[in-house]
Design a protein around this motif. Structure first.
Motif, PDB file in Angstrom:
ATOM      1  N   GLU A 165       5.148  -3.901   9.722  1.00 27.85           N
ATOM      2  CA  GLU A 165       3.866  -4.377   9.182  1.00 27.85           C
ATOM      3  C   GLU A 165       2.873  -3.226   9.065  1.00 27.85           C
ATOM      4  O   GLU A 165       2.141  -3.122   8.071  1.00 27.85           O
ATOM      5  CB  GLU A 165       3.311  -5.484  10.080  1.00 27.85           C
ATOM      6  N   LEU A 166       2.848  -2.375  10.107  1.00 31.24           N
ATOM      7  CA  LEU A 166       1.946  -1.221  10.066  1.00 31.24           C
ATOM      8  C   LEU A 166       2.337  -0.264   8.950  1.00 31.24           C
ATOM      9  O   LEU A 166       1.462   0.299   8.274  1.00 31.24           O
ATOM     10  CB  LEU A 166       1.981  -0.488  11.410  1.00 31.24           C
ATOM     11  N   HIS A 167       3.663  -0.090   8.760  1.00 31.45           N
ATOM     12  CA  HIS A 167       4.134   0.789   7.682  1.00 31.45           C
ATOM     13  C   HIS A 167       3.708   0.244   6.320  1.00 31.45           C
ATOM     14  O   HIS A 167       3.239   1.003   5.456  1.00 31.45           O
ATOM     15  CB  HIS A 167       5.648   0.924   7.751  1.00 31.45           C
ATOM     16  N   GLU A 168       3.881  -1.077   6.150  1.00 30.72           N
ATOM     17  CA  GLU A 168       3.455  -1.694   4.888  1.00 30.72           C
ATOM     18  C   GLU A 168       1.954  -1.556   4.706  1.00 30.72           C
ATOM     19  O   GLU A 168       1.475  -1.258   3.600  1.00 30.72           O
ATOM     20  CB  GLU A 168       3.866  -3.176   4.869  1.00 30.72           C
ATOM     21  N   ARG A 169       1.209  -1.784   5.814  1.00 30.66           N
ATOM     22  CA  ARG A 169      -0.250  -1.672   5.722  1.00 30.66           C
ATOM     23  C   ARG A 169      -0.665  -0.235   5.400  1.00 30.66           C
ATOM     24  O   ARG A 169      -1.553  -0.012   4.564  1.00 30.66           O
ATOM     25  CB  ARG A 169      -0.865  -2.111   7.060  1.00 30.66           C
ATOM     26  N   ILE A 173      -2.665   1.031   2.250  1.00 34.25           N
ATOM     27  CA  ILE A 173      -3.887   1.840   2.386  1.00 34.25           C
ATOM     28  C   ILE A 173      -3.744   3.150   1.633  1.00 34.25           C
ATOM     29  O   ILE A 173      -4.670   3.590   0.939  1.00 34.25           O
ATOM     30  CB  ILE A 173      -4.179   2.109   3.883  1.00 34.25           C
ATOM     31  N   TYR A 174      -2.542   3.784   1.751  1.00 29.57           N
ATOM     32  CA  TYR A 174      -2.316   5.042   1.051  1.00 29.57           C
ATOM     33  C   TYR A 174      -2.362   4.832  -0.464  1.00 29.57           C
ATOM     34  O   TYR A 174      -2.950   5.646  -1.193  1.00 29.57           O
ATOM     35  CB  TYR A 174      -0.961   5.626   1.458  1.00 29.57           C
ATOM     36  N   GLU A 175      -1.737   3.730  -0.907  1.00 27.29           N
ATOM     37  CA  GLU A 175      -1.752   3.433  -2.351  1.00 27.29           C
ATOM     38  C   GLU A 175      -3.173   3.183  -2.835  1.00 27.29           C
ATOM     39  O   GLU A 175      -3.569   3.650  -3.912  1.00 27.29           O
ATOM     40  CB  GLU A 175      -0.877   2.207  -2.616  1.00 27.29           C
ATOM     41  N   LEU A 176      -3.939   2.428  -2.007  1.00 25.80           N
ATOM     42  CA  LEU A 176      -5.342   2.172  -2.355  1.00 25.80           C
ATOM     43  C   LEU A 176      -6.130   3.471  -2.380  1.00 25.80           C
ATOM     44  O   LEU A 176      -6.969   3.691  -3.272  1.00 25.80           O
ATOM     45  CB  LEU A 176      -5.950   1.198  -1.348  1.00 25.80           C
ATOM     46  N   LEU A 180      -8.121   4.986  -5.433  1.00 26.53           N
ATOM     47  CA  LEU A 180      -9.534   5.345  -5.331  1.00 26.53           C
ATOM     48  C   LEU A 180      -9.752   6.810  -5.693  1.00 26.53           C
ATOM     49  O   LEU A 180     -10.751   7.150  -6.343  1.00 26.53           O
ATOM     50  CB  LEU A 180     -10.033   5.084  -3.901  1.00 26.53           C
ATOM     51  N   LEU A 181      -8.814   7.650  -5.280  1.00 26.37           N
ATOM     52  CA  LEU A 181      -8.929   9.068  -5.603  1.00 26.37           C
ATOM     53  C   LEU A 181      -8.847   9.289  -7.108  1.00 26.37           C
ATOM     54  O   LEU A 181      -9.632  10.053  -7.689  1.00 26.37           O
ATOM     55  CB  LEU A 181      -7.813   9.845  -4.889  1.00 26.37           C
TER      56      LEU A 181
END
Length: 422
Positions: A165-169, A173-176, A180-181
């Motif tokens: 779950e943390l990996h998916e999160r 977050i990284y994709e977001l 955003l970048l």
């Protein structure tokens, strides 16, 4: 019989024997047996020796007697192993050279023993040596270990689930963050381009506007030569057309970005369409002494297609105007053909060309190539971005190939559902 009595009887028989030469050896054997007895009695495991022929018990130590209080010499193994008052469970296992019985002894506190039997052979007889080992604590610890392992396994699975779950999160977050970048970079690029556009626009608008105002004031004076008046009027008209083109591009861009631009499908006669293009653009090429040709039109003379004629005309016009601006001398060719349910146009020039590093950016809004040989070229940097947007509305594509100093070729393809002859 008491062991001491048995020992004295054996010794006594030896002392009164007519063959007293055997007495020292017999006494030695007895001493050895007593030594073995002392050693076996100190062992925590139960030990017994059984005659292999009749299963009778020949020897047992104190530890075994504690396990089976009713055990006796010459009793059979079966008689006390299967004592239902003591034994509640028996499991048999055969391994090489050994037979293992796991028994549960009831007693005051149920105990479990593992019994292993080993064959011993000599020249005269065959024996079984049995070892009774208490494995109650081992089983208890093993059961506790199994429970702990199960708990650890369950905990590991829970941690694994949490980790996934943390990996998916983290991935989300990284994709977001990446989005955003990219959005930030696009916003910064957009701000930069808009700033450059406004600066450029002030120049692009001011130049023709100054021409209109200036030459209009000159026309107010009396005594202006008629030929000069004609030149002034032509300059005013050209400057007005340039202003109109700038305003049109801004309006087209705003309607595209607002999503208000509509596609209006109509029947387009290709020959008439190409003729109109040539009539409108030929004078501009002639004024710069550039040869303008429309090629490969023989097979298209009586064909018509269904598309948005206004947008198609604007697309081709933008590409021709672009070729005109960046071709100081030489020729510009417009090719047209129909292939695989697509109409294909190519605008080919032998102008100054485009560096490879700029090819991917020329379709961006407000983008202008900042090269020394391009600084004096007029334009808002909107023509190609509008062209690409119109093509996307028509489900078309655009590509470009170029080589600095040799020229550029733009190719557009627009799918057509049907075409007819007339």
């Amino acid at each position: 019989m008491d062991k001491n009595k048995l020992r004295n009887k054996i010794i006594g028989l030896g002392e009164h024997s007519t063959r007293k030469s055997y007495y020292p050896e017999l006494r030695k054997k007895i001493d050895e047996l007593e030594l073995y007895q002392k050693v076996f009695d100190r062992i925590d495991d139960g030990v017994m020796i059984i005659n292999a022929r009749n299963s009778q018990l020949l020897y047992f130590n104190k530890a075994l007697q504690n396990i089976f209080p009713n055990i006796k010499i010459h009793s059979t193994l079966k008689s006390f192993i299967h004592d239902r008052g003591l034994i509640t469970q028996i499991e048999r296992q055969q391994i090489p050279d050994k037979t293992i019985l796991s028994i549960t002894h009831s007693g005051s506190q149920p105990q479990t023993y593992e019994i292993s039997f080993t064959d011993i052979k000599d020249f005269s007889a065959e024996y079984y040596v049995g070892i009774f080992r208490n494995i109650t604590q081992y089983i208890s610890l093993n059961n506790e270990l199994k429970i702990k392992n199960s708990e650890i396994q369950a905990q590991n699975e829970e941690y694994l689930t949490i980790n996934e779950e943390l990996h998916e999160r983290n991935s989300e977050i990284y994709e977001l963050y990446e989005k955003l970048l990219v959005a930030k970079e696009k916003a910064e690029e957009s701000d930069r381009l808009k700033t450059a556009f406004l600066q450029n626009m002030s120049h692009e608008v001011r130049t023709p506007l100054n021409a209109v105002i200036g030459f209009s004031e000159l026309l107010k004076y009396n005594g202006v030569d008629p030929d000069e008046q004609t030149i002034y009027i032509d300059t005013i008209m050209q400057s007005g057309a340039q202003l109109q083109s700038i305003i049109d591009n801004i309006i087209h861009l705003s309607t595209i970005e607002a999503g208000q631009e509509k596609v209006n499908i109509s029947t387009v006669h290709i020959a008439n369409f190409l003729t109109t293009l040539h009539q409108i653009h030929a004078p501009n090429f002639e004024s710069k002494q550039i040869d303008f040709k429309i090629c490969d039109t023989k097979d298209l003379a009586h064909l018509s297609i269904h598309t948005d004629e206004t947008k198609l005309f604007q697309i081709i016009s933008n590409l021709l105007n672009n070729a005109l601006k960046f071709t100081p001398k030489g020729e510009v060719k417009l090719h047209c053909c129909i292939s695989n349910h697509e109409i294909i146009f190519k605008v080919e020039d032998n102008g100054i060309g485009i560096e490879q590093k700029n090819l991917k950016q020329i379709f961006n809004r407000f983008y202008k190539i900042r090269e020394p040989h391009n600084l004096n070229v007029e334009g808002t940097g909107l023509g190609l971005s509008i062209t690409k947007a119109y093509l996307e509305m028509l489900n078309g594509t655009i590509s470009v190939t170029s080589e600095p100093g040799k020229g550029t070729t733009f190719t557009i393809s627009i799918p057509i559902d049907q075409f007819t002859e007339y």
